[in-house]
Design a protein around this motif. Structure first.
Motif, PDB file in Angstrom:
ATOM      1  N   LEU A   1      57.394  64.918  82.488  1.00 53.90           N
ATOM      2  CA  LEU A   1      57.986  65.740  81.340  1.00 53.90           C
ATOM      3  C   LEU A   1      57.679  65.271  79.989  1.00 53.90           C
ATOM      4  N   PRO A   2      56.702  65.974  79.126  1.00 47.08           N
ATOM      5  CA  PRO A   2      56.427  65.288  77.853  1.00 47.08           C
ATOM      6  C   PRO A   2      57.578  65.460  76.911  1.00 47.08           C
ATOM      7  N   TYR A   3      57.646  64.506  76.119  1.00 53.67           N
ATOM      8  CA  TYR A   3      59.028  64.535  75.116  1.00 53.67           C
ATOM      9  C   TYR A   3      58.412  64.147  73.874  1.00 53.67           C
ATOM     10  N   LEU A   4      59.195  64.439  73.009  1.00 58.98           N
ATOM     11  CA  LEU A   4      59.084  64.006  71.144  1.00 58.98           C
ATOM     12  C   LEU A   4      60.007  63.033  71.099  1.00 58.98           C
ATOM     13  N   GLY A   5      59.854  62.365  69.786  1.00 59.77           N
ATOM     14  CA  GLY A   5      60.413  61.361  69.083  1.00 59.77           C
ATOM     15  C   GLY A   5      61.505  62.163  68.168  1.00 59.77           C
TER      16      GLY A   5
ATOM     17  N   THR B   1      56.211  71.513  74.411  1.00 65.28           N
ATOM     18  CA  THR B   1      57.081  70.286  74.393  1.00 65.28           C
ATOM     19  C   THR B   1      58.381  70.539  73.667  1.00 65.28           C
ATOM     20  N   ARG B   2      59.541  70.931  74.435  1.00 64.93           N
ATOM     21  CA  ARG B   2      60.732  71.253  73.682  1.00 64.93           C
ATOM     22  C   ARG B   2      61.763  70.306  73.809  1.00 64.93           C
ATOM     23  N   LEU B   3      61.468  68.985  74.628  1.00 61.70           N
ATOM     24  CA  LEU B   3      62.348  67.912  74.801  1.00 61.70           C
ATOM     25  C   LEU B   3      62.057  66.883  73.748  1.00 61.70           C
TER      26      LEU B   3
END
Length: 698
Positions: A615-619, A628-630
């Protein structure tokens, strides 16, 4: 939400279709706005400016005017219509013909100067926000418009003067309130509620403090109040200036488009740290030291330290002019110095007055001897080397940063001026452990910069603005309030915050106390309790914490018809991380952003779990993309952020991550209220008892 029956009928003639007529008015209004902009762009100023400076100023004003008249394609030019029973301001005699006004973000007029759209801030627009069945304010009909991607697609009517028509909830208004919130903050001119409008239109002369829980629109109210004040008092505020103060740069970036969308381009934005940036902040205080440095008692310590530079004279001043000598004895100099101290004016202002006072004493002697000196003689005496030397000795210049440096590094100097103000323990708490040689080499902390700002104001008065908006005020220290207050001593302020969301060790305990530190003790405190952002079930759950973190505050009551998605999911120690990942995957199946909020110490573990699950994620602060919406958010950075859906991991860990339980529960309250559409709480550890009482877990 729909158009009335007559607009839904299939009518071949567009002139008989109300929706077509409204669309035509929108088209004509956009054309009129374009003409207004073109008129400004075509102005020739070559023959009306006296010099290049005037030409430059006028050119810049024209550029700003052109920007203010921009037509934003996805921003409705008007959002409502008012049909008055009588002409506003008329005698309202029976049978008098009423007028129709379209209410929008800015004024638009046609080639003849007749208004096509009325600015929402104009007095004639006020009934759009305040008229009701009980008090129609001479309004026969209020019409709201619905837009899709900038196109007018629907309208909705309220016949306020018709007693036979029952009052109904506006579907268009409700849909606008519940519309997903993505991207930068937007204006709320189409949805301002009566209680909000009262605050927005409050006068420039008084200060207002707005206490509002999560999602009550307090930030939007503060920004719209600035826009209203600029409309109602433009000339005055153009001279004195306005400023919006936010907690950090990310927050200011989030709100920066609201005022330009309302046509206001000149309002400046800053953080408190920006205001007091006298030195480079490279260090960080322990919480205990920051609390003492932020205490209002430090103002008295600094005042004493500044005034300690003044010394009483022991020798006379001898002024030589030509063949004559004039002697001002030490006792007379002492009287002058003490008089200036008793006036308690700025240190620098008194220092500038001292040579003139000494010169005046010399002139008195000259007059007694038969001379007739004038102001030029007094100025010459004030510049005499002997007088300058006396001033330098009696009232030496003070450099604020050096003064604070000495206070924080010299135990004896601090003890002298903190006696009876700070305890010995408090003095030791703020003293630096190592000697510092210079201002540049010092590792200044944020609280030190505030002390330097206070000392700077003791030496020279800080420039005051006409109006200041202070947002997220609950996290400011008393000394920070004083720093902001100095920027509006001759102006007014709008203070925005929520006592329940204060998460600093020095968080505001009461608005009355905070406003006293700000210098606005007479400000009116208003409380907003209607919630527009957080779903009903979510805010109800979070409000269980209020009796423990902010007793006396009224819980937020959500006005959203959609209760939102809410679920509490227990897990075991072995399945906790997997449960979090599963919740994120589930919410990502919906449209919109997803925030995973966790105690700071849990973030690295969850980052590994997300990576392992692919699951790709951001800071925090990074913009979401289609793929990438997480966003993985440490609880310490969650304040001010919002997501369509939130997964909150281990509430107990969020509480335990703070230095005390009260602060931890406030951090948890902030984390619970970041969701716009839905919230999943996952936990393996027991929930905090303040949250779990009377709880039925799903």
């Amino acid at each position: 939400m729909s158009t009335p029956p007559d607009s839904a009928m299939s009518v071949p003639d567009p002139s008989d279709d109300p929706l077509s007529r409204e669309r035509a008015h929108l088209t004509h209004s956009r054309a009129a706005l374009r003409s207004m902009r073109e008129d400004v762009e075509s102005l020739d100023i070559r023959d009306v400016t006296a010099n290049w400076v005037n030409a430059e100023v006028l050119s810049r004003q024209i550029e700003e005017r052109v920007k203010a008249l921009a037509d934003l394609s996805h921003t409705p030019l008007f959002f409502g219509r008012l049909d008055y029973l009588h002409s506003p301001g008329a005698d309202q005699a029976e049978g008098a013909e009423g007028e129709r006004f379209y209410i929008g973000r800015r004024h638009v007029h046609d080639a003849d100067g007749d208004p096509m759209v009325i600015d929402w801030r104009a007095p004639v627009s006020q009934p759009f926000y305040r008229a009701s069945k009980k008090n129609p304010l001479d309004i026969a009909l209020r019409r709201r418009f619905g837009y899709t991607a900038g196109d007018l697609t629907a309208y909705e009517d309220e016949h306020l003067s018709d007693p036979a028509e029952a009052a109904a909830t506006s579907k268009l208004l409700q849909q606008e309130i519940e519309r997903p919130r993505v991207g930068p903050m937007r204006d709320i001119v189409a949805t301002i509620q009566p209680e909000q409008d009262e605050i927005v239109r409050s006068g420039l002369g008084g200060s207002v403090c707005v206490q509002g829980g999560p999602g009550t629109g307090k930030t939007a109210v503060g920004l719209h109040r600035v826009a209203y004040l600029l409309y109602a008092h433009r000339d005055r505020l153009a001279r004195t200036g306005t400023l919006v103060i936010g907690p950090n740069a990310s927050f200011l970036h989030y709100i920066e488009q609201v005022l330009p969308a309302l046509g206001e381009l000149e309002v400046k934005q800053a953080t408190v740290d920006d205001l007091v940036a006298h030195v480079e902040v490279r260090g960080r205080d322990e919480a205990a030291a920051a609390v003492v440095k932020g205490d209002a008692r430090m103002a008295e310590v600094l005042r004493r330290a500044v005034r300690s530079h003044v010394t009483m004279p022991v020798e006379p001043v001898m002024v030589v002019r030509g063949s004559r000598r004039w002697r001002v004895p030490a006792y007379e100099l002492e009287v002058i110095v003490r008089e200036l101290l008793d006036r308690d004016i700025r240190y620098g202002a008194a220092r500038e007055a001292l040579p003139q006072r000494i010169a005046h004493a010399v002139l008195v002697q000259m007059e007694r001897s038969g001379e007739a000196p004038d102001d030029r003689v007094q100025d010459a005496v004030a510049r005499n080397p002997a007088v300058k030397a006396a001033v330098k000795s009696l009232w030496p210049p003070v450099e604020p940063a050096k003064l604070v440096l000495r206070l924080l590094s010299d135990a004896d100097f601090l003890a002298t001026h903190a006696e009876g103000v700070l305890t010995e323990h408090e003095q030791k708490t703020i003293l630096w452990s190592r000697p510092v040689r210079s201002v540049k080499s010092a590792k200044w902390a944020a609280a030190d910069a505030v002390l330097i700002d206070e000392a700077t104001d003791l030496v020279q008065r800080t420039h005051s603005l006409g109006h200041v908006v202070l947002d997220e005020a609950q996290d400011l220290s008393p000394m920070q309030y004083r720093a902001v207050g100095r920027r509006c001593t001759t102006g007014s302020a709008t203070v925005l915050g929520d006592l329940a969301q204060g998460t600093t060790p020095w968080a505001t305990r009461s608005w009355e106390e905070a406003l006293t530190h700000l210098g606005k003790g007479d400000a009116v405190v208003e409380e907003l309790t209607a919630g527009f952002r957080v779903p009903t079930d979510v805010i109800t759950y979070a409000s269980r914490l209020l009796p423990h973190i902010a007793p006396g505050l009224t819980p937020v009551a959500s006005v959203r018809e959609n209760p939102g998605f809410f679920e509490v999911r227990p897990a075991t120690a072995d399945t906790a991380d997997a449960e979090v990942v599963a919740a994120c995957e589930e919410l990502l199946r919906n449209e919109g952003s997803v925030g995973l909020i966790a105690a700071d110490a849990r973030v690295p573990l969850l980052a590994e779990a997300l990576a392992a699950a692919g699951l790709p994620y951001l800071g925090p602060g990074e913009e979401t993309t289609l793929t990438t919406r997480l966003t993985l958010v440490p609880a310490s950075l969650a304040k001010g952020l919002e997501y369509d859906y939130v997964v909150l991991d281990e509430p107990r860990a969020v509480v335990d991550g703070e230095p005390d339980e009260r602060t931890g529960l406030r951090r948890l309250y902030v984390s619970l209220t970041r969701a716009v559409s839905g919230l999943i709480v996952t936990h393996a550890a027991p929930l905090p008892p303040q949250l779990s009482q009377d709880q039925s877990e799903s």
